[in-house]
Design a protein around this motif. Structure first.
Motif, PDB file in Angstrom:
ATOM      1  N   ASN A  37       2.341  11.951  26.767  1.00  0.00           N
ATOM      2  CA  ASN A  37       2.553  13.073  28.090  1.00  0.00           C
ATOM      3  C   ASN A  37       3.914  12.486  26.390  1.00  0.00           C
ATOM      4  O   ASN A  37       4.303  14.272  26.269  1.00  0.00           O
ATOM      5  CB  ASN A  37       3.688  12.269  29.118  1.00  0.00           C
ATOM      6  N   ASP A  38       4.694  12.013  25.823  1.00  0.00           N
ATOM      7  CA  ASP A  38       5.129  12.709  24.260  1.00  0.00           C
ATOM      8  C   ASP A  38       3.971  13.021  23.941  1.00  0.00           C
ATOM      9  O   ASP A  38       4.702  13.759  23.356  1.00  0.00           O
ATOM     10  CB  ASP A  38       5.328  11.259  23.535  1.00  0.00           C
ATOM     11  N   LEU A  39       3.056  12.712  23.563  1.00  0.00           N
ATOM     12  CA  LEU A  39       2.502  14.062  22.370  1.00  0.00           C
ATOM     13  C   LEU A  39       2.060  15.360  22.882  1.00  0.00           C
ATOM     14  O   LEU A  39       2.562  15.718  22.218  1.00  0.00           O
ATOM     15  CB  LEU A  39       0.924  13.326  22.412  1.00  0.00           C
ATOM     16  N   LYS A  40       2.013  15.218  24.241  1.00  0.00           N
ATOM     17  CA  LYS A  40       1.578  16.817  24.878  1.00  0.00           C
ATOM     18  C   LYS A  40       2.867  17.311  25.004  1.00  0.00           C
ATOM     19  O   LYS A  40       2.732  18.665  24.781  1.00  0.00           O
ATOM     20  CB  LYS A  40       1.384  16.623  26.300  1.00  0.00           C
ATOM     21  N   HIS A  41       3.573  16.740  24.499  1.00  0.00           N
ATOM     22  CA  HIS A  41       5.824  17.590  23.933  1.00  0.00           C
ATOM     23  C   HIS A  41       5.489  17.604  22.801  1.00  0.00           C
ATOM     24  O   HIS A  41       6.478  17.616  23.124  1.00  0.00           O
ATOM     25  CB  HIS A  41       6.061  17.053  25.682  1.00  0.00           C
ATOM     26  N   ASN A  42       5.283  17.179  22.121  1.00  0.00           N
ATOM     27  CA  ASN A  42       4.891  16.960  20.336  1.00  0.00           C
ATOM     28  C   ASN A  42       6.353  16.083  20.286  1.00  0.00           C
ATOM     29  O   ASN A  42       7.349  16.277  19.590  1.00  0.00           O
ATOM     30  CB  ASN A  42       6.043  18.397  19.971  1.00  0.00           C
ATOM     31  N   LYS A  43       6.300  14.969  20.886  1.00  0.00           N
ATOM     32  CA  LYS A  43       7.941  14.387  20.424  1.00  0.00           C
ATOM     33  C   LYS A  43       7.207  13.185  19.574  1.00  0.00           C
ATOM     34  O   LYS A  43       6.028  13.214  19.263  1.00  0.00           O
ATOM     35  CB  LYS A  43       8.052  13.215  22.248  1.00  0.00           C
ATOM     36  N   SER A  44       8.756  12.417  19.274  1.00  0.00           N
ATOM     37  CA  SER A  44       7.960  11.074  18.047  1.00  0.00           C
ATOM     38  C   SER A  44       6.918  10.348  18.944  1.00  0.00           C
ATOM     39  O   SER A  44       7.615   9.815  20.415  1.00  0.00           O
ATOM     40  CB  SER A  44       8.991  10.931  17.381  1.00  0.00           C
ATOM     41  N   VAL A  45       6.521   9.573  18.369  1.00  0.00           N
ATOM     42  CA  VAL A  45       5.246   8.388  18.184  1.00  0.00           C
ATOM     43  C   VAL A  45       5.871   7.497  16.371  1.00  0.00           C
ATOM     44  O   VAL A  45       5.699   8.307  16.320  1.00  0.00           O
ATOM     45  CB  VAL A  45       4.002   9.081  18.348  1.00  0.00           C
ATOM     46  N   THR A  46       5.191   6.624  16.920  1.00  0.00           N
ATOM     47  CA  THR A  46       5.226   5.744  16.260  1.00  0.00           C
ATOM     48  C   THR A  46       3.815   5.923  15.659  1.00  0.00           C
ATOM     49  O   THR A  46       2.468   6.344  15.704  1.00  0.00           O
ATOM     50  CB  THR A  46       4.940   4.200  16.530  1.00  0.00           C
TER      51      THR A  46
END
Length: 64
Positions: A33-42
């Motif tokens: 979900n974070d990836l779909k919303h272009n949020k930061s990931v490790t």
């Protein structure tokens, strides 16, 4: 700005669905979900995706 648009294109090309990432590879749904919303990931998450998809970071992420 970070974009994960290359990830979705790579997944289509390799015929790996988000369902497969979650159920076959144990990938976290919240992280997707974070990836779909272009949020930061490790960096570890990016490495895991690259291993699953047998690709490089350029096939997963781009900086705009």
């Amino acid at each position: 700005m970070i974009s994960y648009e290359p990830l979705w294109e790579t997944m289509k090309r390799k015929k790996i669905t988000t369902y497969a990432l979650i159920n076959k590879y144990g990938f976290d749904a919240h992280t997707l979900n974070d990836l779909k919303h272009n949020k930061s990931v490790t960096a570890n998450t990016l490495e895991t995706l690259c291993k699953i998809l047998n690709c490089t970071a350029n096939d997963v992420i781009e900086f705009l």
